[in-house]
Structure formats: structure tokens, C-alpha cells
Write a protein that holds these residues in place. Structure first.
Motif, PDB file in Angstrom:
ATOM      1  N   THR A 103      -6.601 -12.721  -1.369  1.00  0.00           N
ATOM      2  CA  THR A 103      -7.553 -13.306  -0.435  1.00  0.00           C
ATOM      3  C   THR A 103      -6.839 -14.341   0.431  1.00  0.00           C
ATOM      4  OG1 THR A 103      -8.230 -14.974  -2.063  1.00  0.00           O
ATOM      5  CG2 THR A 103      -9.535 -12.950  -1.949  1.00  0.00           C
ATOM      6  N   ARG A 127     -13.144  -4.367   1.545  1.00  0.00           N
ATOM      7  CA  ARG A 127     -13.132  -5.715   2.110  1.00  0.00           C
ATOM      8  C   ARG A 127     -13.973  -6.604   1.221  1.00  0.00           C
ATOM      9  NH1 ARG A 127     -10.758  -6.118   7.049  1.00  0.00           N
ATOM     10  NH2 ARG A 127     -10.342  -4.134   8.129  1.00  0.00           N
ATOM     11  N   ALA A 174      -4.493  -0.263  -6.565  1.00  0.00           N
ATOM     12  CA  ALA A 174      -4.117  -1.113  -5.426  1.00  0.00           C
ATOM     13  C   ALA A 174      -4.300  -2.568  -5.818  1.00  0.00           C
ATOM     14  CB  ALA A 174      -4.964  -0.777  -4.197  1.00  0.00           C
ATOM     15  N   ARG A 175      -3.584  -3.418  -5.092  1.00  0.00           N
ATOM     16  CA  ARG A 175      -3.707  -4.860  -5.274  1.00  0.00           C
ATOM     17  C   ARG A 175      -3.817  -5.513  -3.900  1.00  0.00           C
ATOM     18  NH1 ARG A 175      -0.062  -3.257  -9.220  1.00  0.00           N
ATOM     19  NH2 ARG A 175      -0.436  -4.074 -11.345  1.00  0.00           N
ATOM     20  N   GLY A 176      -4.365  -6.727  -3.884  1.00  0.00           N
ATOM     21  CA  GLY A 176      -4.454  -7.477  -2.649  1.00  0.00           C
ATOM     22  C   GLY A 176      -4.612  -8.954  -2.946  1.00  0.00           C
ATOM     23  N   ALA A 228     -10.345 -10.617   1.746  1.00  0.00           N
ATOM     24  CA  ALA A 228      -9.244  -9.734   1.364  1.00  0.00           C
ATOM     25  C   ALA A 228      -9.496  -8.339   1.892  1.00  0.00           C
ATOM     26  CB  ALA A 228      -9.092  -9.690  -0.154  1.00  0.00           C
ATOM     27  N   TYR A 272       1.169  -8.094   0.857  1.00  0.00           N
ATOM     28  CA  TYR A 272      -0.210  -7.623   0.906  1.00  0.00           C
ATOM     29  C   TYR A 272      -0.797  -7.828   2.294  1.00  0.00           C
ATOM     30  CZ  TYR A 272       0.587  -7.605  -4.063  1.00  0.00           C
ATOM     31  OH  TYR A 272       1.124  -7.348  -5.303  1.00  0.00           O
ATOM     32  N   THR A 330       0.822  -1.213   0.000  1.00  0.00           N
ATOM     33  CA  THR A 330       0.000   0.000   0.000  1.00  0.00           C
ATOM     34  C   THR A 330       0.850   1.256   0.000  1.00  0.00           C
ATOM     35  OG1 THR A 330      -1.707  -1.177   1.256  1.00  0.00           O
ATOM     36  CG2 THR A 330      -1.868   1.221   1.177  1.00  0.00           C
ATOM     37  N   TYR A 383       0.940  -9.403   7.368  1.00  0.00           N
ATOM     38  CA  TYR A 383       0.987  -9.552   5.915  1.00  0.00           C
ATOM     39  C   TYR A 383       0.764 -11.016   5.544  1.00  0.00           C
ATOM     40  CZ  TYR A 383       3.162  -4.923   6.011  1.00  0.00           C
ATOM     41  OH  TYR A 383       3.427  -3.593   6.221  1.00  0.00           O
ATOM     42  N   SER A 427      -6.347  -9.401   6.769  1.00  0.00           N
ATOM     43  CA  SER A 427      -7.616  -8.709   7.025  1.00  0.00           C
ATOM     44  C   SER A 427      -7.594  -7.867   8.296  1.00  0.00           C
ATOM     45  CB  SER A 427      -8.753  -9.727   7.095  1.00  0.00           C
ATOM     46  OG  SER A 427      -8.517 -10.671   8.133  1.00  0.00           O
ATOM     47  N   VAL A 433      -8.137  -4.641   1.004  1.00  0.00           N
ATOM     48  CA  VAL A 433      -7.371  -3.903  -0.002  1.00  0.00           C
ATOM     49  C   VAL A 433      -7.485  -2.409   0.312  1.00  0.00           C
ATOM     50  CG1 VAL A 433      -6.935  -3.533  -2.449  1.00  0.00           C
ATOM     51  CG2 VAL A 433      -7.959  -5.690  -1.679  1.00  0.00           C
TER      52      VAL A 433
END
Length: 275
Positions: free
Chosen positions: A176, A145, A172-174, A182, A130, A28, A97, A133, A184
Motif C-alpha cells: 500500500t 485494488r 501475487a504480492r503488493g 494498493a 511492486y 508481477t 513502482y 496504483s 495488485v
């Protein structure tokens, strides 16, 4: 020479060429993650140095790459630069992470004149991590979310890649987790910005889309009953987001239009139809 000046004798010489330097960063913010990391690769020796970089000191295979570590002045001519991949597993001890796999192309370019190039031996390879939660958030980030399920079986889908895209740019990327959940965060969304719509001068939202890609070969499916019971599987999802990114056009996927605003949470329940 003064007779009181001690003479120095070389007793032992240790010279070796490092093969790569790795730097784990927050996906992020781009900030370097300085502690709590565990990096491993089969047959490789990875050591964290005083600058916070993880240095690949040696590899056992292939032999042609291993020879580079023993050639200090002149590196071997083979194999070709970037022709061999070192597969690295990255874990973070606190669970802030998600674990992931990263691939580093070896050998790196040793030419000092190319030190600014992405494939240079002198240029650290950034590995974005990443958030899980429960990771902390900053107040003015947009908070996404996502709960992801197989639309047929209702299994939770872990190890899926999530992308937030606006005007063709990935914001952005994330990933699960084993529950298909996930987080993000999207940083940098202005509180107000210029509108592109007629009749409005400024707006507090921007249009975007959520894109989610799941690779059945590397991702993980967890039955809904197991998720509800909170039974953590013996192995957590472990994927290479870069591989999913490269193959995304041919993978099962789902997308949805959204609007983003600074400081506003958004919860989505989405399903992917798996073959």
C-alpha cells in the motif's frame, strides 16, 4: 623477440572482489527493470554494470566484510557467510513502482562449485518491485485494488504487505502507498479452468483470499483529512516486504475471501484494528 616488437610493462594493477550483484525485477512478471532505478546503502558503493545488474563494489562497515573487496585470490575466513546484512533503499524515478527496502546477506559464497546456490556470489539477488496504483496493466490480468484504513481512527495505512493466496500458493504480492491504496495485478489466471466443484466441468473464476499485514513500527499512518486534501507527506512509506512476510503471524492483519477472474477488476475497502 623481434626488436620491433614493443615490450609491455605493468604500470598499475587494480584488483578487487565485488561483494554482490543485485537485479530489480517486476513483481508481477519477473521481468528485469532496466532503467530509472536509484539504489543506495549507507557506506556502500553500488554501480550498475553493462548487463543491467547493480554491483556492490565495496562497503565501509563492518570492517571484516569490507576486507573481502580487497582480497582477490583468497577471501577472509571471517565473518561467516551471510552473517551481515546490507540494507539497500530502492527507488524508481518514474513512480511506476513503489520504493522499498531490501536486505542482502553478506559475505556471499565465493566458491565456483556453488554458483547455482541462492547465496552464491555468482548468483544475482532478485529484488521484486511492486506497482504503484497508476501502473499499466495487461488486459487479461485480474486487477485488485485495495484501500486500507485503521478501523479505529480511519487513518490510511501505508507500507502494508498484501498477499493473494489460492490453495496455499501465493499468486501475487503488493504494497500500500501513503494513501493506503494498493494495486495488485494477478497474472496467469486462465480464462477457463477445470472445476473442483460437483456439477461443473469448467469455470471462469478461482477462489482465493486477500491477506494484508501491517507493521506499526515500519508502516506509515496518514490522517484521512490529509489524504482527502491530497497533501503528500514529506516521506513516503519505506518498508522491507521480506521482513513483514517473516513476521506476519504476529502483526495486525485482515483477510477476506475473494474470487478472481482474468480481466476483471475487484475493489476492496478493508480495515485493520491497530493496538
Amino acid at each position: 623477440m623481434n626488436r620491433h616488437t614493443p615490450q609491455l610493462r605493468e604500470l598499475e594493477r587494480a584488483e578487487h572482489r565485488v561483494l554482490a550483484a543485485l537485479r530489480c525485477v517486476d513483481a508481477t512478471t519477473g521481468a528485469v527493470i532496466g532503467s530509472g532505478l536509484q539504489l543506495s546503502a549507507p557506506g556502500a558503493r553500488l554501480v550498475r554494470n553493462l548487463s543491467g545488474l547493480w554491483v556492490v563494489h565495496s562497503v565501509s562497515t563492518p570492517a571484516s566484510v569490507a576486507a573481502h573487496a580487497e582480497s582477490f585470490n583468497t577471501p577472509p575466513a571471517t565473518p561467516a557467510l551471510g552473517s551481515e546484512d546490507l540494507i539497500i533503499t530502492v527507488r524508481e524515478a518514474s513512480g511506476r513502482y513503489l520504493p522499498r527496502i531490501a536486505s542482502v546477506a553478506l559475505p556471499r559464497d565465493p566458491a565456483p562449485d556453488n554458483a547455482e546456490a541462492d547465496d552464491s556470489l555468482f548468483h544475482p539477488v532478485d529484488i521484486p518491485l511492486y506497482p504503484a496504483s497508476h501502473a499499466p496493466l495487461v488486459a487479461n490480468w485480474a486487477e485488485l485494488r485495495i484501500s486500507l484504513r485503521d478501523s479505529g481512527s480511519n487513518d490510511a495505512l501505508g507500507g502494508a504487505l498484501v498477499r493473494v493466496v489460492s490453495d496455499g500458493e501465493v499468486l501475487a504480492r503488493g504494497l500500500t502507498d501513503w494513501r493506503g491504496e494498493a494495486l495488485v495485478p494477478v497474472a496467469g489466471i486462465p480464462v477457463t479452468t477445470w472445476s473442483t466443484q460437483p456439477g461443473a466441468v469448467i469455470v471462469s473464476e478461482i477462489d482465493a483470499s486477500i491477506e494484508i499485514y501491517f507493521d506499526p513500527d515500519s508502516g506509515q499512518r496518514t490522517p484521512a483529512t490529509q489524504v482527502l486534501a491530497g497533501r503528500v507527506p514529506g516521506a513516503l512509506p519505506l518498508v522491507n516486504p521480506s521482513d513483514i512476510e517473516s513476521a506476519r503471524a504476529g502483526l495486525p492483519q485482515v483477510s477476506q475471501a475473494i474470487t478472481l477472474a482474468a480481466g476483471r477488476p475487484l475493489h476492496l475497502n478493508l480495515g485493520i484494528a491497530l493496538p
